[in-house]
Design a protein around this motif. Structure first.
Motif, PDB file in Angstrom:
ATOM      1  N   ARG A   1       0.808  -1.013   0.284  1.00  0.00           N
ATOM      2  CA  ARG A   1       0.327   0.544  -0.108  1.00  0.00           C
ATOM      3  C   ARG A   1       0.545   1.342   0.265  1.00  0.00           C
ATOM      4  O   ARG A   1       1.369   1.602   1.020  1.00  0.00           O
ATOM      5  CB  ARG A   1      -1.099   0.072   1.228  1.00  0.00           C
TER       6      ARG A   1
ATOM      7  N   ASN B   1      -1.430  -0.526  -5.314  1.00  0.00           N
ATOM      8  CA  ASN B   1      -2.288  -0.043  -4.948  1.00  0.00           C
ATOM      9  C   ASN B   1      -1.675   1.303  -4.737  1.00  0.00           C
ATOM     10  O   ASN B   1      -0.957   1.804  -3.178  1.00  0.00           O
ATOM     11  CB  ASN B   1      -2.388  -0.746  -3.686  1.00  0.00           C
TER      12      ASN B   1
ATOM     13  N   GLU C   1      -5.010   5.123   6.545  1.00  0.00           N
ATOM     14  CA  GLU C   1      -4.572   3.951   5.494  1.00  0.00           C
ATOM     15  C   GLU C   1      -3.776   2.691   5.727  1.00  0.00           C
ATOM     16  O   GLU C   1      -3.717   2.527   4.139  1.00  0.00           O
ATOM     17  CB  GLU C   1      -4.370   5.249   4.092  1.00  0.00           C
TER      18      GLU C   1
END
Ligand code: NZQ
Ligand code: ZN
Length: 387
Positions: free
Chosen positions: A31, A58, A84
């Protein structure tokens, strides 16, 4: 030569088109948070290249990291990383973006009951882990792309301080000289001066018979002297940009500083000038270094003579004349690059010197230089001489 341990684990991807290789450097399921500054990477197409290299991944982004990155801004990115669950940081920009991202990386996992400002060195708390990071460098200057240091400013209190941690050393650095074509002259000059001063601060101390380090350092200085002015005159000369870029990285990746004494006093006095007056980092170095060299002539005599001879070709005349000649030539080089070397050139009259000395005191910068003999009194004389 002094004992040393040298570990330079940053993988360097150097040259035209290397941004396209980015994807392979980052775990497929990561991520990713891309961090950048005020938008230069949007204008010059670098951000587009980065996105193209990360298609299907991502990816999120955080923008607005300012020159001399602030704790206040960076803490917003820290929140985002936590929310996140970001597990890879990709800095795209100059030294400020890379440094800021190092702080984000270290602060993200810093336990909630501790103020991440404590990561900064003189407040003193150890970083034990960080989010892994890599970078795409757009401004050759600081060496931050392949070292473990970062310099962060806390705007609310006017503090600019540094920290080191192996955990924030970038895993990779993409160095494509083409992305530096869009730099404005002021930033080209800043970068060359910064890299030149980094080299001098690991070279102009006292001899320890470290021939390899000395000659590497002299090679970097000669390259910057030759290609620094050319980068201003021929902004799209690839070879020139490549040499400047690689010099700046090599100037502060640990190599030339291994096994030799170091003197970071110019940087420490310079950081206070930036924090108090907003001067660019390299401008502060151009102001402080010549004054410091005059002040420390006696202690640096042998290396100043070596510098005069090997870098400036000064072999004639008395030792005193050669040393003065080398210091004057250094000043002239900074001026020629377009970076003025006196406080007065920046409309500063020296009235803030007592306040600057107070800040050095607060930050524990009371015994600087390769002999730790630059105390507050000596620092005051250096600032005075720089007017
Ligand atoms: O913010 P954006 O829009 O990206 O614009 C930047 C910024 O305004 C612009 N720029 C960068 N690449 C560009 C570009 N503009 C056009 N084309 C490009 N390719 O340049 C401006 C200055 O950027 P910044 O990152 O602030 O400059 P620099 O790389 O000189 O970094 C200075 C910071 O690094 C610290 C300094 O103290 C200062 O905070 N240092 C970090 C070190 C380290 N980590 O090892 C060592 C150094 O001694 C230094 O202290
Ligand atoms: Zn610097």
């Amino acid at each position: 030569m002094q004992n040393f341990i040298l570990h330079t684990p940053t993988k360097i991807l150097f040259g035209k088109g290397q941004i396209a290789e980015l994807g392979k450097q980052i775990p497929a399921d990561a991520r990713i948070l891309i961090t950048y500054g005020g938008g230069s990477v949007k204008k010059n197409g670098v951000l587009d290249q980065v996105y193209s290299a990360l298609v299907g991944r991502n990816v999120q982004e955080f923008c607005g990291i300012e020159p001399n990155p602030t704790y206040e801004t960076l803490m917003k990115a820290v929140e985002l990383v936590r929310e996140e669950k970001i597990d890879f940081l990709l800095a795209v920009g100059g030294g400020s973006v890379v440094d800021g991202t190092k702080f984000i990386a270290a602060a993200a996992n810093y336990t909630a009951d501790r103020d991440p400002w404590h990561i900064l060195k003189t407040v003193g708390s150890k970083v034990t882990e960080a989010v892994p990071m890599g970078c795409v460098l757009t401004l050759p200057a600081t060496g931050s792309e392949s070292n473990s240091g970062a310099v962060i400013t806390r705007a609310s209190s006017g503090d600019k301080q540094h920290f080191f941690s192996a955990h924030v050393q970038p895993l990779f650095a993409v160095l494509d000289p083409v992305v530096t074509y869009s730099l404005p002259p002021r930033q080209i000059a800043n970068g060359v001066v910064d890299a030149f001063v980094h080299t001098l601060e690991q070279y102009l101390t006292y001899p320890v018979d470290a021939k390899v380090q000395d000659r590497f350092a002299e090679g970097l200085l000669l390259t910057l002297l030759e290609d620094g002015p050319r980068a201003l005159a021929e902004p799209e000369n690839y070879a020139v940009r490549a040499n400047v870029m690689w010099s700046a990285t090599m100037a502060l990746n640990g190599l030339i500083g291994a096994g030799v004494p170091q003197d970071w006093a110019t940087h420490m006095l310079g950081h206070e000038l930036t924090a108090m007056h907003g001067l660019d980092h390299a401008q502060t170095l151009a102001i402080v270094l010549p004054a410091l060299l005059v002040e420390k002539k006696a202690q640096k005599r042998e290396k100043l003579l070596q510098y005069a001879e090997r870098v400036w070709g000064l072999r004639e005349g008395s030792e005193e004349n050669r040393i003065d000649g080398a210091i004057a030539a250094t000043r002239t080089f900074f001026e020629k690059m377009g970076v003025p070397t006196r406080l007065s050139d920046y409309q500063l009259d020296g009235s803030s010197i007592p306040a600057l000395i107070d800040k050095l005191h607060q930050h524990g910068m009371t015994a600087l230089g390769e002999h730790q003999d630059i105390n507050l009194e000596v620092s005051q004389r250096i600032y005075q001489a720089a007017r």
